[in-house]
Write a protein that holds these residues in place. Structure first.
Motif, short mmCIF file in Angstrom:
data_model
loop_
_atom_site.label_atom_id
_atom_site.label_comp_id
_atom_site.label_asym_id
_atom_site.label_seq_id
_atom_site.Cartn_x
_atom_site.Cartn_y
_atom_site.Cartn_z
N VAL A 1 -6.93 -172.89 33.78
CA VAL A 1 -5.80 -172.01 33.50
C VAL A 1 -5.40 -171.29 34.78
O VAL A 1 -6.25 -170.78 35.50
N SER A 2 -4.09 -171.23 35.03
CA SER A 2 -3.56 -170.51 36.19
C SER A 2 -2.72 -169.33 35.71
O SER A 2 -1.70 -169.51 35.05
N PHE A 3 -3.18 -168.13 36.05
CA PHE A 3 -2.42 -166.93 35.73
C PHE A 3 -1.12 -166.90 36.53
O PHE A 3 -0.08 -166.50 36.02
N GLU A 4 -1.19 -167.33 37.77
CA GLU A 4 -0.03 -167.28 38.67
C GLU A 4 1.13 -168.14 38.16
O GLU A 4 2.29 -167.72 38.20
N THR A 5 0.81 -169.36 37.70
CA THR A 5 1.88 -170.25 37.25
C THR A 5 2.06 -170.23 35.73
O THR A 5 2.94 -170.91 35.21
N LYS A 6 1.20 -169.48 35.03
CA LYS A 6 1.26 -169.37 33.56
C LYS A 6 1.16 -170.76 32.91
O LYS A 6 1.93 -171.12 32.04
N THR A 7 0.16 -171.53 33.38
CA THR A 7 -0.05 -172.87 32.85
C THR A 7 -1.53 -173.09 32.54
O THR A 7 -2.40 -172.41 33.07
N ALA A 8 -1.76 -174.08 31.70
CA ALA A 8 -3.12 -174.56 31.42
C ALA A 8 -3.08 -176.07 31.54
O ALA A 8 -2.19 -176.73 30.99
#
Length: 97
Positions: free
Chosen positions: A58-65
């Motif tokens: 999960v990436s908080f920066e890109t808001k993706t999983a």
């Protein structure tokens, strides 16, 4: 004759076992409502709990999983539902093989 019998047994086993045709899939989801540093942990935990999921990043920066899963055991829709049920609506962004 032995080779033919072995080949027929092997072919029969493949037909009888659909798991033999399962594939590992990688899908990236857009995740809504991630607003703090603990959100990625909740998203990761909820998606990882789906049977058949092998790995979740999960990436908080890109808001993706990005999720790697066995398509014989689960679907992208079931994984997205797990995120949504945890309060983080997930939408398929990119599906891979």
């Amino acid at each position: 004759m032995t080779r033919l019998a072995t080949a027929l047994i092997f072919a029969g086993a493949l037909v009888a076992a659909p798991e033999a045709f399962a594939a590992e899939r990688t899908t990236t989801f857009a995740i809504d409502n991630m607003t703090c540093a603990s959100c990625p942990y909740i998203v990761k935990s909820s998606m990882a709990a789906v049977p058949g999921v092998a790995k979740v990043g999960v990436s908080f920066e890109t808001k993706t999983a990005t999720v790697i899963f066995d398509d014989a055991k689960t679907t992208a829709e079931a994984i997205a539902a797990a995120g949504t049920d945890a309060g983080y609506p997930a939408h398929v962004r990119q599906q891979g093989g």
